[in-house]
Design a protein around this motif. Structure first.
Motif, mmCIF file in Angstrom:
data_model
loop_
_atom_site.group_PDB
_atom_site.id
_atom_site.type_symbol
_atom_site.label_atom_id
_atom_site.label_comp_id
_atom_site.label_asym_id
_atom_site.label_seq_id
_atom_site.Cartn_x
_atom_site.Cartn_y
_atom_site.Cartn_z
ATOM 1 N N UNK A 138 5.857 -20.161 6.002
ATOM 2 C CA UNK A 138 5.526 -19.748 4.640
ATOM 3 C C UNK A 138 4.200 -20.286 4.155
ATOM 4 N N UNK A 139 3.778 -21.440 4.677
ATOM 5 C CA UNK A 139 2.516 -22.033 4.251
ATOM 6 C C UNK A 139 1.339 -21.482 5.045
ATOM 7 N N UNK A 140 1.519 -21.308 6.354
ATOM 8 C CA UNK A 140 0.398 -20.928 7.217
ATOM 9 C C UNK A 140 0.107 -19.433 7.186
ATOM 10 N N UNK A 141 1.146 -18.608 7.067
ATOM 11 C CA UNK A 141 0.949 -17.155 7.117
ATOM 12 C C UNK A 141 0.674 -16.635 5.708
ATOM 13 N N UNK A 142 -0.441 -15.974 5.462
ATOM 14 C CA UNK A 142 -0.753 -15.475 4.119
ATOM 15 C C UNK A 142 0.130 -14.306 3.715
ATOM 16 N N UNK A 143 0.135 -14.030 2.416
ATOM 17 C CA UNK A 143 1.006 -12.982 1.890
ATOM 18 C C UNK A 143 0.615 -11.598 2.388
ATOM 19 N N UNK A 144 -0.683 -11.352 2.630
ATOM 20 C CA UNK A 144 -1.088 -10.024 3.093
ATOM 21 C C UNK A 144 -0.712 -9.788 4.552
ATOM 22 N N UNK A 145 -0.214 -10.823 5.232
ATOM 23 C CA UNK A 145 0.330 -10.654 6.575
ATOM 24 C C UNK A 145 1.857 -10.579 6.537
ATOM 25 N N UNK A 146 2.476 -11.463 5.748
ATOM 26 C CA UNK A 146 3.928 -11.446 5.627
ATOM 27 C C UNK A 146 4.436 -10.141 5.026
ATOM 28 N N UNK A 147 3.710 -9.611 4.046
ATOM 29 C CA UNK A 147 4.149 -8.386 3.385
ATOM 30 C C UNK A 147 4.292 -7.217 4.343
ATOM 31 N N UNK A 148 3.241 -6.861 5.101
ATOM 32 C CA UNK A 148 3.391 -5.759 6.068
ATOM 33 C C UNK A 148 4.460 -6.019 7.122
ATOM 34 N N UNK A 149 4.663 -7.296 7.493
ATOM 35 C CA UNK A 149 5.725 -7.600 8.465
ATOM 36 C C UNK A 149 7.088 -7.261 7.873
ATOM 37 N N UNK A 150 7.305 -7.636 6.608
ATOM 38 C CA UNK A 150 8.575 -7.303 5.957
ATOM 39 C C UNK A 150 8.772 -5.792 5.861
ATOM 40 N N UNK A 151 7.690 -5.083 5.533
ATOM 41 C CA UNK A 151 7.775 -3.626 5.450
ATOM 42 C C UNK A 151 8.096 -3.031 6.817
ATOM 43 N N UNK A 152 7.435 -3.527 7.855
ATOM 44 C CA UNK A 152 7.655 -2.992 9.196
ATOM 45 C C UNK A 152 9.098 -3.215 9.657
ATOM 46 N N UNK A 153 9.665 -4.391 9.334
ATOM 47 C CA UNK A 153 11.006 -4.710 9.814
ATOM 48 C C UNK A 153 12.070 -3.994 8.995
ATOM 49 N N UNK A 154 11.995 -4.120 7.659
ATOM 50 C CA UNK A 154 13.105 -3.665 6.813
ATOM 51 C C UNK A 154 12.915 -2.260 6.244
ATOM 52 N N UNK A 160 16.385 0.131 5.734
ATOM 53 C CA UNK A 160 17.350 -0.277 4.717
ATOM 54 C C UNK A 160 16.745 -0.264 3.318
ATOM 55 N N UNK A 161 15.452 -0.526 3.225
ATOM 56 C CA UNK A 161 14.804 -0.699 1.930
ATOM 57 C C UNK A 161 13.568 0.179 1.846
ATOM 58 N N UNK A 162 13.159 0.576 0.644
ATOM 59 C CA UNK A 162 11.921 1.356 0.495
ATOM 60 C C UNK A 162 10.702 0.485 0.748
ATOM 61 N N UNK A 163 9.654 1.083 1.256
ATOM 62 C CA UNK A 163 8.431 0.336 1.567
ATOM 63 C C UNK A 163 7.577 0.069 0.345
ATOM 64 N N UNK A 164 7.840 0.725 -0.759
ATOM 65 C CA UNK A 164 7.052 0.521 -1.968
ATOM 66 C C UNK A 164 7.640 1.287 -3.129
ATOM 67 N N UNK A 165 6.922 1.242 -4.239
ATOM 68 C CA UNK A 165 7.404 1.896 -5.446
ATOM 69 C C UNK A 165 8.152 0.925 -6.338
ATOM 70 N N UNK A 166 8.580 1.439 -7.489
ATOM 71 C CA UNK A 166 9.255 0.582 -8.455
ATOM 72 C C UNK A 166 10.222 1.399 -9.292
ATOM 73 N N UNK A 167 11.365 0.815 -9.542
ATOM 74 C CA UNK A 167 12.348 1.410 -10.442
ATOM 75 C C UNK A 167 13.065 0.282 -11.156
ATOM 76 N N UNK A 168 13.106 0.373 -12.491
ATOM 77 C CA UNK A 168 13.722 -0.695 -13.269
ATOM 78 C C UNK A 168 15.223 -0.791 -13.034
ATOM 79 N N UNK A 169 15.827 0.264 -12.544
ATOM 80 C CA UNK A 169 17.287 0.283 -12.452
ATOM 81 C C UNK A 169 17.807 0.248 -11.016
#
Length: 306
Positions: A138-154, A160-169
């Motif tokens: 969490x300290x060494x890997x920057x957010x702009x690297x962790x984010x795409x990894x999460x998108x690629x996996x999940x 299981x999850x959308x890659x982006x967008x927003x919905x309040x509900x």
């Protein structure tokens, strides 16, 4: 305690004024302007636009006019978003950023403190090594690297999850951005709590409490937790500020209509009032968070008040 609080509040006023002044001068010192686009407008239209936003006045008069508007709670009109004021844009984007940032901080602090206690009481165990590994990632890997990894996996490998967008509900849109910010903050909170508790547990008063025959649970909860939390509290302010800066990457990456994405759009469009309003808002939030951290630190350690 009240005198200490009043002193800390008064000390924030010069800091806010300095940030507003520096940002105002830097924005107006950059080449170009908000109406310098590929599509040229006539001189009469440009003069009317400048008069509408008081850009024909000298810089010091524009600055005083802007300060007067701030004192009345008006962040000004947006140069690029027609018929929208900065107050309206902030009111629309702020709840989104508060939801993501607030939930991620709460989860990170709760999990970080719990995992830090668990690892400290089981030093050099598998749980301890797992926490240190998580903290290093969490300290060494920057957010702009962790984010795409999460998108690629999940979102791609395991849809299981959308890659982006927003919905309040719909909570499924919240999971990935909150998980990204939580991982970044969790690593710091967990490592700090672990190191602090290990140091406290080797103190003389802890050895005395254990020598009296108190159970380990009572020793930790009643005697060790409060002094061990002091370093954790001290890093919450910088962590919250880093979360706000990471929101620029997070909200852009996941296409979230929050303050981070609004800052990027305002800077690219040279929207002076929008950028200034967002900088002032972030500065006020950062100062308030640091003030709350100082008050919490003084509550945990009364020596700080003196």
């Amino acid at each position: 305690m009240w005198k200490y609080t009043l002193r800390r509040v008064l000390a924030t006023v010069p800091a806010l004024l300095a940030v507003i002044t520096i940002c105002y001068l830097m924005l107006h010192a950059t080449p170009g302007g908000p109406f310098d686009t590929e599509r040229k407008v006539s001189a009469a239209v440009l003069a009317n636009l400048q008069a509408k936003y008081h850009l024909e006045l000298p810089l010091w008069q524009q600055y005083l006019y802007y300060l007067n508007s701030l004192l009345h709670g008006d962040l000004g009109a947006s140069f690029r978003y027609a018929d929208w004021s900065v107050n309206d844009l902030v009111a629309k984007a702020l709840p989104v950023s508060l939801t993501i940032g607030g939930l991620s901080m709460l989860i990170a602090v709760a999990l970080g403190v719990s995992l830090g206690i668990w690892a400290a009481l089981r030093q050099n165990s598998a749980a301890d090594y797992l926490l240190m590994l998580l903290g290093s990632v969490g300290t060494a890997v920057p957010s702009f690297v962790l984010g795409p990894v999460l998108v690629m996996v999940f979102a791609i490998w395991l849809p299981w999850l959308p890659s982006g967008g927003w919905s309040d509900h719909e909570l499924r849109f919240w999971v990935l951005p909150i998980a990204l910010l939580t991982l970044i903050n969790l690593s710091t909170v967990g490592r700090v709590m672990r190191g602090s508790l290990i140091e406290v547990m080797s103190s003389n008063f802890i050895r005395t409490a254990r020598a009296k025959g108190l159970p380990m649970r009572i020793v930790v909860l009643r005697h060790a937790i409060r002094p061990a939390l002091l370093p954790v509290v001290s890093v919450l302010g910088p962590l919250a500020i880093s979360s706000m800066t990471a929101a620029v990457v997070t909200e852009t990456l996941f296409s979230i209509p929050g303050l981070g994405k609004l800052i990027v759009n305002g800077a690219s469009n040279r929207d002076y009032t929008l950028v200034l309003g967002l900088v002032i808002l972030v500065t006020v939030v950062a100062v308030l968070l640091n003030l709350l951290v100082d008050l919490a630190y003084a509550y945990l350690d009364p020596k700080i008040r003196y």
